[in-house]
Write an enzyme that holds these catalytic residues in place. Structure first.
Site, PDB file in Angstrom:
ATOM      1  N   ASP A  33       0.817  -1.250  -0.071  1.00 17.50           N
ATOM      2  CA  ASP A  33       0.003  -0.086  -0.048  1.00 17.50           C
ATOM      3  C   ASP A  33       0.778   1.369  -0.094  1.00 17.50           C
ATOM      4  O   ASP A  33       1.374   1.594   0.987  1.00 17.50           O
ATOM      5  CB  ASP A  33      -1.045  -0.006   1.331  1.00 17.50           C
ATOM      6  N   ASP A 213      -1.754   5.524  -4.991  1.00 21.69           N
ATOM      7  CA  ASP A 213      -1.888   4.874  -3.779  1.00 21.69           C
ATOM      8  C   ASP A 213      -2.294   3.491  -4.248  1.00 21.69           C
ATOM      9  O   ASP A 213      -3.631   3.070  -4.499  1.00 21.69           O
ATOM     10  CB  ASP A 213      -3.381   5.736  -2.897  1.00 21.69           C
TER      11      ASP A 213
HETATM   12  N1  LIG Z   1      -9.501   4.022   2.743  1.00 24.68           N
HETATM   13  C1  LIG Z   1      -8.366   3.480   2.385  1.00 24.68           C
HETATM   14  C2  LIG Z   1      -6.979   3.228   1.850  1.00 24.68           C
HETATM   15  C3  LIG Z   1      -6.192   4.104   1.311  1.00 24.68           C
HETATM   16  N2  LIG Z   1      -6.437   5.350   0.910  1.00 24.68           N
HETATM   17  N3  LIG Z   1      -4.966   3.447   1.089  1.00 24.68           N
HETATM   18  N4  LIG Z   1      -4.783   2.314   1.568  1.00 24.68           N
HETATM   19  C4  LIG Z   1      -6.094   1.943   2.202  1.00 24.68           C
HETATM   20  N5  LIG Z   1      -6.688   0.936   2.618  1.00 24.68           N
HETATM   21  C5  LIG Z   1      -5.665  -0.031   2.924  1.00 24.68           C
HETATM   22  C6  LIG Z   1      -6.416  -1.089   3.347  1.00 24.68           C
HETATM   23  C7  LIG Z   1      -7.885  -0.751   3.784  1.00 24.68           C
HETATM   24  C8  LIG Z   1      -8.057   0.647   3.255  1.00 24.68           C
END
Ligand SMILES: N#Cc1c(N)n[nH]c1N1CCCC1
Length: 322
Positions: A33, A213
């Protein structure tokens, strides 16, 4: 050492991508992420009932960072919290011998229900890490000095397995030139700005500021741009029950682009048909960023590109066509 890990779609719609990671002596499947900075995992600290269907990290009490805790909440309302261990983490052959591993004691229902995801591996700046009393480094920051080049490259694909490369650029994964722009890391993310957008063949000057993202499924931009896009999609409408713009699944979707560093970064129309809804139409991959305050260039934007995240003396982002 350099290395590469696969990024496998978790479902038929590319809701998220999972990569195998060895944590201690377990192999887990984590959601890499670039929008967050914690490496957290499902763990033996949780109630057995929360672990059903998941691989999890078997904690070794001798490796606990005593008194350290973490607690993260994401924009979608999901979250997790727990304790911290220092253990070996291996991604595609790249080893961090004493990486801060955030072992969950509790996770929200969204994560418990998603039996494919065993945790997250954050790739934003370590300044966003939630560990207390001392913030910890991301995996990328931990291994940075052992990499041939201070970078990782993201190759997410449409309905297919892609990869994350660490320390090198794989020329077989893109065509044409790499177009570099400086990254705005001042808020802890990989920030980037566009000077125009296009819908089909029509371009409009606009400033679109946002973050790259990989942990966000869709592409979230300012409402006027979203409205202009779906005005070109016959039968599209804002459906509050579904939570966004929907359209007939047979609709032809125009290509969308953002001009970054003077180069049009194109999202094929096909990628903007995200998934069928429960109401017999299809859910758009472009949605409004209302309430967020900036744009989020998530997987819908990324999955047609090879995106280099370089943490040199001046952080840069490189875009190339897959
Ligand atoms: N909302 C949200 C989000 C984000 N902006 N970047 N990563 C996210 N998540 C990773 C796991 C759940 C949500």
């Amino acid at each position: 050492t350099n290395g590469s890990a696969p990024a496998v779609p978790s479902d038929q719609y590319d809701s998220l991508y999972l990569s195998p990671v060895t944590v201690g002596s377990s192999t887990l499947h984590l959601d890499f992420d670039t929008g967050s900075s914690d490496l957290w995992v499902f763990s033996s600290l949780q109630a057995q009932s929360s672990l059903v269907g998941h691989d999890y990290y078997m904690v070794d009490p001798a490796k606990e960072k005593q008194g350290y805790t973490w607690k993260i909440s994401y924009g979608d309302g999901s979250g997790a919290s727990g304790k911290v261990y220092a253990d070996k983490v291996v991604v595609g052959g790249v080893t961090a011998t004493a990486q801060a591993v955030e072992a969950a004691t509790a996770v929200s229902a969204q994560f418990t229900q998603d039996v494919d995801t065993d945790g997250l591996l954050g790739l934003a700046m370590s300044t966003l890490n939630t560990v207390k009393p001392q913030q910890q480094k991301t995996f990328f920051d931990t291994v940075l000095k052992q990499l041939a080049q201070p970078l990782f490259a993201v190759d997410l694909k449409y309905h297919a397995a892609g990869s994350y490369d660490f320390g090198f650029i794989d020329k077989s994964k893109y065509t044409g030139a790499i177009n570099y722009v400086n990254a705005d890391t001042s808020k802890g993310w990989w920030g980037v700005s566009a000077t125009a957008y296009s819908i089909g063949n029509a371009s409009t000057s606009a400033t679109v500021s946002g973050i790259l993202d990989t942990g966000t499924t869709l592409l979230y931009v300012d409402t006027p741009i979203v409205k202009a896009y779906y005005a070109k999609v016959k039968g599209s409408k804002m459906d509050n029950t579904q939570g966004g713009y929907v359209f007939p699944c047979s609709a032809t979707l125009p290509d969308f682009s953002l001009t970054i560093g003077g180069v049009k970064q194109i999202v094929p129309g096909k990628h903007i048909n995200y998934s069928p809804t429960s109401a017999g139409n299809c859910f758009g991959g472009i949605q409004t960023n209302d309430g967020i305050g900036f744009s989020i260039l998530g997987d819908i934007f990324l999955k047609s590109k090879y995106v280099i995240h370089e943490m040199g003396s001046t952080p840069r982002i490189g875009f190339a066509q897959q």
